[in-house]
Design an enzyme around this catalytic site. Structure first.
Site, PDB file in Angstrom:
ATOM      1  N   THR A  57       0.060   5.694   6.271  1.00  0.00           N
ATOM      2  CA  THR A  57       0.911   4.536   6.536  1.00  0.00           C
ATOM      3  C   THR A  57       0.994   3.689   5.275  1.00  0.00           C
ATOM      4  O   THR A  57       0.006   3.507   4.568  1.00  0.00           O
ATOM      5  CB  THR A  57       0.354   3.701   7.695  1.00  0.00           C
ATOM      6  N   LEU A 111      -4.596  -0.032   7.489  1.00  0.00           N
ATOM      7  CA  LEU A 111      -3.409   0.812   7.594  1.00  0.00           C
ATOM      8  C   LEU A 111      -3.884   2.245   7.405  1.00  0.00           C
ATOM      9  O   LEU A 111      -4.720   2.522   6.548  1.00  0.00           O
ATOM     10  CB  LEU A 111      -2.376   0.460   6.519  1.00  0.00           C
ATOM     11  N   ASP A 112      -3.340   3.160   8.203  1.00  0.00           N
ATOM     12  CA  ASP A 112      -3.750   4.558   8.118  1.00  0.00           C
ATOM     13  C   ASP A 112      -3.493   5.132   6.724  1.00  0.00           C
ATOM     14  O   ASP A 112      -2.670   4.621   5.956  1.00  0.00           O
ATOM     15  CB  ASP A 112      -2.997   5.406   9.146  1.00  0.00           C
ATOM     16  N   TYR A 113      -4.161   6.238   6.440  1.00  0.00           N
ATOM     17  CA  TYR A 113      -4.012   6.963   5.173  1.00  0.00           C
ATOM     18  C   TYR A 113      -2.543   7.265   4.891  1.00  0.00           C
ATOM     19  O   TYR A 113      -2.076   7.135   3.758  1.00  0.00           O
ATOM     20  CB  TYR A 113      -4.822   8.256   5.263  1.00  0.00           C
ATOM     21  N   LYS A 133       0.829  -1.207   0.000  1.00  0.00           N
ATOM     22  CA  LYS A 133       0.000   0.000   0.000  1.00  0.00           C
ATOM     23  C   LYS A 133       0.864   1.258   0.000  1.00  0.00           C
ATOM     24  O   LYS A 133       1.738   1.428   0.840  1.00  0.00           O
ATOM     25  CB  LYS A 133      -0.900   0.011   1.244  1.00  0.00           C
TER      26      LYS A 133
END
Length: 268
Positions: free
Chosen positions: A108, A104-106, A70
């Site tokens: 990360t 997963l955070d934006y 990602k």
């Protein structure tokens, strides 16, 4: 055959079983035209007409297991009110509907699993399995031995202490340190909040390993399908341990900034 609605929805690749339960409680699921709000409700996907948010449910028989690297700037949800890019936008070649295993955070990046197998996803996300997740964290300034010790021993988040972690400095420069931080919990923004709790400012955060799987040579935005062996091993192992090498719980490399080698170990 009748099954619980949340299991049917999860198996269809709409969302995880836990999120499916929320959809049911909110009255967003119907069976044969009737709104269902009880979590114990069952249906037969082969005979009953099931809708989620007004859309007919189609249960796919093909199971997909995907490992995505990602990039920063993508949401790990299936919809975003602000119109930000979604991780599924990176899977144009995938015809089946899949959803992320965890989040997963934006901001990360790194290893993210996606699937349409609800049972498999739930096994991975269940806290009792304690699957290790390794992150590489770039922090502003220097990470001191006392801060590493706190991270390794556990810190308070929402009045609850985190489980022991494995942490070490893997690269050190004049202005930043890179840490390797391995946890097996999955609390919201946990790594960032752990670092905040010990006064470390996160500049960059990347997940590089999930159980026995690593991001490998995949470039940001690239993905691959898991092998049958990888799927089976990850789904059946209670606690996956990295086989290639073992490392101390915390290590500070010798340099002009550190006068001595420090090692901190925590047993789970």
């Amino acid at each position: 055959m009748q099954e619980r609605l949340q299991k049917i929805i999860s198996a269809a690749g709409i969302t995880s079983r836990r999120a499916a339960e929320e959809l049911i409680l909110k009255g967003q699921v119907t069976v044969n035209g009737n709104v269902v709000t009880e979590l114990g409700s069952k249906a037969d996907p082969a005979k009953d007409t099931i809708t989620v948010n007004g859309k007919p449910l189609q249960v796919s028989q093909k199971r997909l297991y995907i490992l995505l690297n990602k990039p920063v700037g993508y949401m790990t949800t299936l919809d975003d009110p602000e119109g930000r890019p979604l991780v599924t936008d990176l899977l144009k070649e995938v015809n089946e509907r899949v959803y992320p295993v965890g989040r997963l955070d934006y901001n990360t990046e790194g290893l993210l699993l996606l699937t349409n197998d609800g049972d498999w996803a739930n096994k991975l996300m269940h806290p009792s399995n304690e699957i290790d997740k390794e992150y590489h964290v770039r922090v502003r300034g220097k990470a001191h031995a006392s801060q590493l010790a706190q991270l390794a021993g556990g810190v308070l988040i929402d009045d609850r202490k985190t489980s022991p972690a494995t942490v070490e400095v893997i690269q050190s420069s004049e202005n930043n340190d890179w840490l390797s931080l391995t946890i097996h919990e999955g609390r919201n923004r946990q790594v960032r909040r752990m670092c905040e709790a010990v006064s470390l400012s996160v500049v960059r955060l990347k997940r590089v390993r999930y159980g026995s799987l690593s991001v490998g040579t995949l470039k940001p935005g690239e993905f691959r399908y898991l092998t049958d062996t990888e799927v089976r091993e990850l789904g059946q192992t209670k606690k996956t341990v990295m086989q290639e090498k073992t490392r101390p719980a915390a290590r500070i490399p010798s340099s002009k900034n550190y006068k001595e080698q420090n090692t901190i170990k925590n047993k789970r």
